[in-house]
Design a protein around this motif. Structure first.
Motif, PDB file in Angstrom:
ATOM      1  N   VAL A   1       2.694  61.198 -35.557  1.00  0.00           N
ATOM      2  CA  VAL A   1       2.018  60.530 -34.475  1.00  0.00           C
ATOM      3  C   VAL A   1       2.188  59.113 -34.810  1.00  0.00           C
ATOM      4  O   VAL A   1       1.600  58.567 -35.840  1.00  0.00           O
ATOM      5  CB  VAL A   1       0.433  61.159 -34.577  1.00  0.00           C
ATOM      6  CG1 VAL A   1      -0.313  60.489 -33.609  1.00  0.00           C
ATOM      7  CG2 VAL A   1       0.380  62.380 -34.322  1.00  0.00           C
ATOM      8  N   ASP A   2       2.583  58.400 -33.721  1.00  0.00           N
ATOM      9  CA  ASP A   2       2.560  56.901 -33.697  1.00  0.00           C
ATOM     10  C   ASP A   2       1.134  56.520 -33.478  1.00  0.00           C
ATOM     11  O   ASP A   2       0.422  56.505 -32.663  1.00  0.00           O
ATOM     12  CB  ASP A   2       3.591  56.336 -32.658  1.00  0.00           C
ATOM     13  CG  ASP A   2       3.724  54.797 -32.869  1.00  0.00           C
ATOM     14  OD1 ASP A   2       3.509  54.130 -33.801  1.00  0.00           O
ATOM     15  OD2 ASP A   2       4.125  54.300 -31.700  1.00  0.00           O
ATOM     16  N   VAL A   3       0.719  55.679 -34.621  1.00  0.00           N
ATOM     17  CA  VAL A   3      -0.770  55.220 -34.511  1.00  0.00           C
ATOM     18  C   VAL A   3      -0.717  53.540 -34.456  1.00  0.00           C
ATOM     19  O   VAL A   3      -0.450  52.936 -35.438  1.00  0.00           O
ATOM     20  CB  VAL A   3      -1.464  55.522 -35.661  1.00  0.00           C
ATOM     21  CG1 VAL A   3      -2.828  54.774 -35.616  1.00  0.00           C
ATOM     22  CG2 VAL A   3      -1.569  56.978 -35.649  1.00  0.00           C
ATOM     23  N   SER A   4      -1.118  53.196 -33.273  1.00  0.00           N
ATOM     24  CA  SER A   4      -1.206  51.495 -33.175  1.00  0.00           C
ATOM     25  C   SER A   4      -2.781  50.979 -33.223  1.00  0.00           C
ATOM     26  O   SER A   4      -3.093  49.911 -33.403  1.00  0.00           O
ATOM     27  CB  SER A   4      -0.501  51.046 -32.034  1.00  0.00           C
ATOM     28  OG  SER A   4      -1.160  51.556 -30.639  1.00  0.00           O
ATOM     29  N   SER A   5      -3.497  51.966 -32.585  1.00  0.00           N
ATOM     30  CA  SER A   5      -5.069  51.845 -32.820  1.00  0.00           C
ATOM     31  C   SER A   5      -5.715  52.992 -33.059  1.00  0.00           C
ATOM     32  O   SER A   5      -5.191  54.084 -32.875  1.00  0.00           O
ATOM     33  CB  SER A   5      -5.327  51.215 -31.289  1.00  0.00           C
ATOM     34  OG  SER A   5      -5.030  52.082 -30.612  1.00  0.00           O
TER      35      SER A   5
ATOM     36  N   MET B   1     -10.860  58.443 -24.348  1.00  0.00           N
ATOM     37  CA  MET B   1     -10.505  57.456 -25.236  1.00  0.00           C
ATOM     38  C   MET B   1      -9.630  57.615 -26.299  1.00  0.00           C
ATOM     39  O   MET B   1      -9.245  56.638 -27.149  1.00  0.00           O
ATOM     40  CB  MET B   1     -11.998  56.901 -25.990  1.00  0.00           C
ATOM     41  CG  MET B   1     -12.844  56.354 -25.118  1.00  0.00           C
ATOM     42  SD  MET B   1     -12.366  54.643 -24.184  1.00  0.00           S
ATOM     43  CE  MET B   1     -13.719  54.698 -22.913  1.00  0.00           C
ATOM     44  N   ALA B   2      -9.253  58.854 -26.591  1.00  0.00           N
ATOM     45  CA  ALA B   2      -8.328  59.349 -27.529  1.00  0.00           C
ATOM     46  C   ALA B   2      -7.794  60.636 -27.179  1.00  0.00           C
ATOM     47  O   ALA B   2      -8.563  61.620 -26.919  1.00  0.00           O
ATOM     48  CB  ALA B   2      -8.913  59.358 -29.183  1.00  0.00           C
ATOM     49  N   PRO B   3      -6.693  60.911 -27.314  1.00  0.00           N
ATOM     50  CA  PRO B   3      -5.697  62.301 -27.073  1.00  0.00           C
ATOM     51  C   PRO B   3      -5.824  63.120 -28.061  1.00  0.00           C
ATOM     52  O   PRO B   3      -5.713  64.363 -28.034  1.00  0.00           O
ATOM     53  CB  PRO B   3      -4.434  62.003 -26.778  1.00  0.00           C
ATOM     54  CG  PRO B   3      -4.191  60.764 -27.527  1.00  0.00           C
ATOM     55  CD  PRO B   3      -5.309  59.874 -27.469  1.00  0.00           C
ATOM     56  N   LEU B   4      -6.302  62.558 -29.322  1.00  0.00           N
ATOM     57  CA  LEU B   4      -6.303  63.407 -30.619  1.00  0.00           C
ATOM     58  C   LEU B   4      -7.506  63.132 -31.546  1.00  0.00           C
ATOM     59  O   LEU B   4      -7.888  61.685 -31.590  1.00  0.00           O
ATOM     60  CB  LEU B   4      -4.955  63.169 -31.142  1.00  0.00           C
ATOM     61  CG  LEU B   4      -4.624  63.979 -32.622  1.00  0.00           C
ATOM     62  CD1 LEU B   4      -4.536  65.510 -32.438  1.00  0.00           C
ATOM     63  CD2 LEU B   4      -3.518  63.225 -33.373  1.00  0.00           C
ATOM     64  N   LEU B   5      -7.971  64.098 -32.176  1.00  0.00           N
ATOM     65  CA  LEU B   5      -9.072  63.866 -33.170  1.00  0.00           C
ATOM     66  C   LEU B   5      -8.713  64.137 -34.652  1.00  0.00           C
ATOM     67  O   LEU B   5      -7.880  65.238 -34.767  1.00  0.00           O
ATOM     68  CB  LEU B   5     -10.470  64.800 -32.710  1.00  0.00           C
ATOM     69  CG  LEU B   5     -10.891  64.499 -31.404  1.00  0.00           C
ATOM     70  CD1 LEU B   5     -12.225  65.536 -31.285  1.00  0.00           C
ATOM     71  CD2 LEU B   5     -11.461  63.299 -31.209  1.00  0.00           C
TER      72      LEU B   5
END
Length: 223
Positions: free
Chosen positions: A116-120, A51-55
């Motif tokens: 990090v490009d954050v869209s969600s 669900m996410a590649p990064l925490l």
């Protein structure tokens, strides 16, 4: 003894605090610091599920976590994630935040600095903080889609895990009050509270579940 009406009212607040979002793949998962390591566990499960590649774990310490997490909430969350097999390269730590607003602002700064490009973002919190965290994030980080998540626990199971019925109800009441008063102070977007939830909140206040309420400048409990 907790009355049947009190339990019913507390359950109504619990249900309202949950956003009931269905997790989906996002740019990042942000674990909001607290006393509850279940937040880190849930973030790890989301990572494992693709669900996410990064925490990102965010949080310093507070009076309730200083002894339990002396190195800071975010640091302890990171250690938990590494113990559960998450690679170090997939975890960022934001160790300064002392409230929800700072959790969001500082995490945003950290991710921007890391390129990090954050869209969600998956916003991982304690169950009864889902709605408040989501409303805070939407205020402070517009343009990002926020998906709320928490440990998949029933109200009864959460109460059993804390082992303090009154404290849990106090926390539910305090979190609901903030949903009502913080938008007017510019801390979060407005998130209307249904009348039946407000009525349950008012009954719980009258029953004395007020230890987690914030006060105004005159020391008066805001309701």
């Amino acid at each position: 003894m907790i009355s049947t009406q009190t339990w019913s009212d507390a359950h109504r607040l619990w249900d309202h605090h949950l956003m009931h979002h269905e997790p989906h793949t996002c740019s990042v998962a942000i674990g909001l610091g607290s006393h509850d390591l279940g937040v880190a566990d849930t973030a790890v499960e989301l990572y494992r599920g693709g669900m996410a590649p990064l925490l990102v774990f965010t949080g310093a310490t507070s009076p309730t976590t200083r002894e339990r997490m002396p190195r800071g909430e975010a640091v302890h969350y990171r250690e938990r994630a590494l113990e559960l097999g998450v690679p170090d390269s997939a975890v960022l730590v934001e160790p300064r935040a002392r409230n929800t607003g700072e959790n969001i602002r500082f995490s945003r700064e950290l991710l921007e600095e890391a390129g990090v490009d954050v869209s969600s973002a998956l916003l991982v919190s304690k169950p009864y903080e889902e709605r408040r965290a989501n409303a805070t994030a939407r205020k402070l980080w517009p343009g990002v889609e926020f998906v709320s998540a928490s440990s998949p626990m029933s109200f009864e199971d959460y109460v059993a895990s804390i082992q303090d019925d009154r404290l849990v109800i106090d926390m539910l009441v305090g979190a609901l009050q903030r949903l009502m008063v913080y938008p007017g102070q510019g801390f979060m977007v407005a998130d209307p509270v249904p009348g039946e939830v407000t009525a349950a909140y008012e009954r719980l206040c009258r029953a004395g579940f007020t230890s987690r309420l914030v006060t105004d400048g005159r020391g008066t409990v805001g309701q």
